[in-house]
Design a protein around this motif. Structure first.
Motif, PDB file in Angstrom:
ATOM      1  N   ARG A 240       1.641   9.474  -4.553  1.00  0.00           N
ATOM      2  CA  ARG A 240       2.502  10.281  -5.433  1.00  0.00           C
ATOM      3  C   ARG A 240       1.703  11.406  -6.083  1.00  0.00           C
ATOM      4  NH1 ARG A 240       4.871   5.162  -6.591  1.00  0.00           N
ATOM      5  NH2 ARG A 240       3.628   4.882  -8.488  1.00  0.00           N
TER       6      ARG A 240
ATOM      7  N   ALA B 242       5.181   8.892   3.194  1.00  0.00           N
ATOM      8  CA  ALA B 242       4.205   7.808   3.181  1.00  0.00           C
ATOM      9  C   ALA B 242       4.609   6.696   4.144  1.00  0.00           C
ATOM     10  CB  ALA B 242       4.051   7.258   1.763  1.00  0.00           C
ATOM     11  N   GLN B 243       5.906   6.383   4.162  1.00  0.00           N
ATOM     12  CA  GLN B 243       6.378   5.349   5.081  1.00  0.00           C
ATOM     13  C   GLN B 243       6.260   5.791   6.532  1.00  0.00           C
ATOM     14  OE1 GLN B 243       7.418   2.136   4.756  1.00  0.00           O
ATOM     15  NE2 GLN B 243       6.708   2.274   2.631  1.00  0.00           N
TER      16      GLN B 243
ATOM     17  N   SER C 196       5.613  12.189  -0.459  1.00  0.00           N
ATOM     18  CA  SER C 196       6.842  11.485  -0.824  1.00  0.00           C
ATOM     19  C   SER C 196       6.833  10.078  -0.249  1.00  0.00           C
ATOM     20  CB  SER C 196       8.065  12.238  -0.299  1.00  0.00           C
ATOM     21  OG  SER C 196       8.085  12.213   1.121  1.00  0.00           O
ATOM     22  N   GLU C 197       7.710   9.237  -0.797  1.00  0.00           N
ATOM     23  CA  GLU C 197       7.807   7.865  -0.311  1.00  0.00           C
ATOM     24  C   GLU C 197       8.216   7.836   1.160  1.00  0.00           C
ATOM     25  OE1 GLU C 197      10.160   3.704  -1.402  1.00  0.00           O
ATOM     26  OE2 GLU C 197       9.981   5.305  -2.906  1.00  0.00           O
ATOM     27  N   GLU C 198       9.115   8.778   1.538  1.00  0.00           N
ATOM     28  CA  GLU C 198       9.561   8.842   2.923  1.00  0.00           C
ATOM     29  C   GLU C 198       8.397   9.226   3.850  1.00  0.00           C
ATOM     30  OE1 GLU C 198      11.002  10.372   0.377  1.00  0.00           O
ATOM     31  OE2 GLU C 198      12.784   9.074   0.157  1.00  0.00           O
TER      32      GLU C 198
ATOM     33  N   SER D  31       3.131   3.486   7.004  1.00  0.00           N
ATOM     34  CA  SER D  31       3.876   2.247   6.726  1.00  0.00           C
ATOM     35  C   SER D  31       3.062   1.017   7.124  1.00  0.00           C
ATOM     36  CB  SER D  31       5.211   2.257   7.474  1.00  0.00           C
ATOM     37  OG  SER D  31       5.004   2.399   8.877  1.00  0.00           O
TER      38      SER D  31
ATOM     39  N   LEU E 119       0.513   0.370   4.268  1.00  0.00           N
ATOM     40  CA  LEU E 119       1.162  -0.093   3.038  1.00  0.00           C
ATOM     41  C   LEU E 119       1.674  -1.522   3.206  1.00  0.00           C
ATOM     42  CD1 LEU E 119       3.101   3.176   2.115  1.00  0.00           C
ATOM     43  CD2 LEU E 119       1.056   2.259   1.005  1.00  0.00           C
TER      44      LEU E 119
ATOM     45  N   SER F 203       0.209   3.585  -3.506  1.00  0.00           N
ATOM     46  CA  SER F 203       1.438   4.371  -3.693  1.00  0.00           C
ATOM     47  C   SER F 203       1.273   5.381  -4.826  1.00  0.00           C
ATOM     48  CB  SER F 203       2.614   3.434  -3.978  1.00  0.00           C
ATOM     49  OG  SER F 203       2.884   2.613  -2.849  1.00  0.00           O
ATOM     50  N   LYS F 204       0.552   5.001  -5.891  1.00  0.00           N
ATOM     51  CA  LYS F 204       0.291   5.949  -6.980  1.00  0.00           C
ATOM     52  C   LYS F 204      -0.523   7.145  -6.489  1.00  0.00           C
ATOM     53  CE  LYS F 204       0.393   2.954 -11.099  1.00  0.00           C
ATOM     54  NZ  LYS F 204      -0.413   2.459 -12.265  1.00  0.00           N
TER      55      LYS F 204
ATOM     56  N   GLN G 115      -1.334  -2.397  -2.838  1.00  0.00           N
ATOM     57  CA  GLN G 115      -0.312  -1.467  -2.367  1.00  0.00           C
ATOM     58  C   GLN G 115       0.205  -0.566  -3.485  1.00  0.00           C
ATOM     59  OE1 GLN G 115       3.198  -1.500  -2.980  1.00  0.00           O
ATOM     60  NE2 GLN G 115       3.822  -0.053  -1.368  1.00  0.00           N
ATOM     61  N   GLU G 116       0.347  -1.093  -4.709  1.00  0.00           N
ATOM     62  CA  GLU G 116       0.907  -0.272  -5.788  1.00  0.00           C
ATOM     63  C   GLU G 116      -0.032   0.859  -6.191  1.00  0.00           C
ATOM     64  OE1 GLU G 116      -0.970  -3.949  -7.826  1.00  0.00           O
ATOM     65  OE2 GLU G 116       0.123  -3.443  -5.976  1.00  0.00           O
TER      66      GLU G 116
END
Length: 593
Positions: free
Chosen positions: A503, A512-513, A508-510, A517, A520, A499-500, A495-496
């Motif tokens: 980015r 991506a979720q 954005s994190e929002e 979601s 992830l 996320s990279k 998952q990390e």
């Protein structure tokens, strides 16, 4: 009941009474004896109606092309001198004892053995077009390929699992086809561009080896080798490294070509890095049947008086390259002008050249309008690097590297095939070590070269945040004769790292979720290392059959405007349907009456 197909009857059936069903391909009246070529999906057979069989003969006189018949009769040898060696049934014929007209037919708009047909007429009457032997052969071969895929993958432990057609729109990749939801007002499904996320989730679910001959949808501009809906052989597996996946898939493609077409592909396939492919051939899907290669000249041109070459060489993303054509000195001025127009399609502003008439005569043995702008030292370097010989012609590209690569890469293929510089064989290869990202200059951001779920190469994880343009991936494409027939990669299973990548893509994190979601979250529950590939079944079939258009290997294709000429889709819907979907059309969207 039918004894066998028309095209499957031969001398083994001599003196037997058989029953056949089929369509009238031709009817011929020869001196009171009526001959009918009866056709079905397996081929043709000649049946004979004798006037002594009065009732049947009277029916036969009424028969026209494409009538549907049931024939019962006795198999006999054809008369001496009338054998047709081009047909499986060419040594025999059937003397009709009884015939039934199952259905009549209007006069068809074309003959079933006519090869000179406009595509629009063929697509408007696709049900007739598909009766033509060439189309029947194409779709039969497609069936055999699909069956061979299933046999191979089943023998190697893969499970056929269906994934959803109605899914969620994602921000990456091509444009989605959207489907409005009636029960969830204002919400939309998307038709899948591929089963990518679901097959990764199947790996998380422990299904180890998955495949699916899957329908996929992309709302993009069309070409001869693209359709809005297409079929791919979709494959995913856990616990195999990229080399192991590539070896297994290579084995499958060799099996397909051998079992279906008796074509021996090399073992192993050669491998070429993405950087070398672009450097040598100007493309990441090189046609290795053409031996010509691009020759790098950027460093030689940085101080030449010729402004076009010098400015391209000085650009950070510029390139000057040459393409040497053996015996190209025979090209006429018109041919050179035509090639100049051709490379303009790819953004090239011109096509400089040097004809090498006689090397021993020095500069006097060369012919070109640009010689006066080049130093003698530069000309010698060009001749040395290109290894030009008497009678050769050297073309030059000078611009942004992408324009030079696209233009000279396409010119290499065109000249190679037009002037006998291409081998007549099958040349597969793997292209590997792709960059993770490519730059979108218009939006000033990175975008995934394959897709955002591709794993970075070992040791390149940190580059995702520091130097994303330098990060390589564990992606691989299978190329055959200049066409990409399959593409895949090892996927991100942590998952990390995912996320990279998001980015780096400025997701954005929002966002991506909102979009991913479920993925992830799934990656946090013991996702195994996994990877896979998808092969374009339609494209493989186009190559196997030697057809020019992908539409010739699809039963009911769309046109280049994404329209079905047979059913007139897409079409309008009535106001009631729109209200149920909470959709209102703007006046500018309404079709013209």
């Amino acid at each position: 009941m039918r004894t066998n197909y028309c095209g499957a009857i031969n001398t083994q059936y001599l003196d037997q009474t058989i029953t056949l069903y089929g369509w009238v391909h031709r009817r011929r009246d020869h001196g009171g004896v009526i001959f009918i070529d009866l056709r079905d999906r397996e081929g043709l057979i000649q049946v004979v109606c004798d006037p002594d069989n009065v009732e049947t003969f009277q029916r036969a006189e009424k028969i026209r092309n494409e009538f549907v018949l049931k024939i019962t009769g006795r198999v006999r040898h054809r008369p001496e001198g009338t054998v047709n060696t081009a047909l499986f049934s060419g040594e025999i014929e059937v003397l009709i004892a009884d015939m039934e007209i199952l259905n009549t037919s209007l006069t068809p708009p074309f003959l079933m053995d006519d090869d000179n047909l406009s595509e629009s007429v063929r697509l408007e009457h696709r049900y007739l077009d598909l009766r033509r032997p060439v189309m029947q052969s194409n779709l039969r071969l497609r069936h055999k390929v699909a069956m061979a895929v299933r046999v191979f993958l089943d023998e190697h432990g893969f499970l056929d699992v269906e994934t959803p057609i109605l899914t969620k729109s994602t921000p990456e990749g091509a444009r989605d086809y959207l489907v409005p939801s009636r029960v969830n007002a204002g919400h939309f499904f998307a038709l899948p561009q591929s089963p990518q996320l679901f097959k990764q989730l199947l790996m998380v679910s422990g299904f180890d080896r998955y495949y699916q001959i899957a329908r996929c949808f992309r709302d993009e501009d069309l070409r001869a080798d693209r359709q809005p809906e297409f079929t791919q052989i979709d494959i995913e597996t856990s616990f195999l490294a990229e080399n192991e996946i590539m070896s297994l898939m290579e084995e499958m493609i060799r099996y397909l070509f051998k079992s279906v077409r008796n074509i021996e592909l090399p073992n192993p396939f050669p491998r070429l890095t993405y950087a070398d492919a672009i450097f040598k051939y100007g493309t990441d899907k090189p046609d290795l049947r053409v031996a010509l290669e691009l020759v790098e000249l950027t460093d030689v041109m940085q101080e030449v008086p010729f402004k076009v070459f010098r400015e391209a060489a000085e650009k950070p993303n510029g390139r000057v390259a040459a393409l040497c054509i053996p015996n190209g000195g025979k090209l006429t001025r018109k041919e050179i002008d035509d090639y100049t127009s051709f490379v303009a399609i790819y953004g090239a502003k011109g096509l400089a050249y040097i004809k090498v008439n006689k090397l021993d005569d020095g500069l006097e043995g060369l012919q070109s309008p640009i010689l006066k702008f080049l130093t003698e030292e530069t000309i010698k370097a060009i001749l040395t690097r290109t290894a030009a010989q008497d009678g050769d012609l050297i073309f030059f590209g000078a611009d942004k590297a992408k324009i030079v690569n696209d233009a000279l890469g396409a010119l290499r293929i065109k000249i190679g095939h037009e002037h006998g510089l291409a081998e007549d064989n099958w040349e597969p290869l793997w292209v590997v070590d792709f960059p993770m990202f490519e730059r979108d200059e218009e939006e000033n951001r990175w975008q995934a070269l394959h897709h955002p779920f591709t794993s970075p190469a070992d040791g390149h994880e940190d580059l995702l945040e520091t130097e994303p343009g330098s990060a390589l991936s564990k992606a691989y494409d299978m190329v055959l004769n200049g066409s990409e027939i399959g593409g895949g990669s090892v996927r991100i299973h942590r998952q990390e790292i995912q996320s990279k990548v998001f980015r780096a893509l400025n997701i954005s994190e929002e966002e991506a979720q909102e979009k991913f979601s479920f993925l992830l979250e799934a990656l946090q529950y013991g996702a195994p290392p996994h990877g896979g590939i998808a092969f374009g079944l339609d494209r493989i079939m186009t190559m196997m059959t030697g057809t020019e258009s992908i539409r010739d290997v699809i039963a009911f294709p769309k046109t280049q405007r994404a329209q079905c000429l047979l059913t007139h889709a897409p079409g309008t819907v009535d106001e009631k349907q729109l209200r149920e979907l909470n959709i209102r059309l703007r006046k500018t969207d309404l079709p013209k009456s």
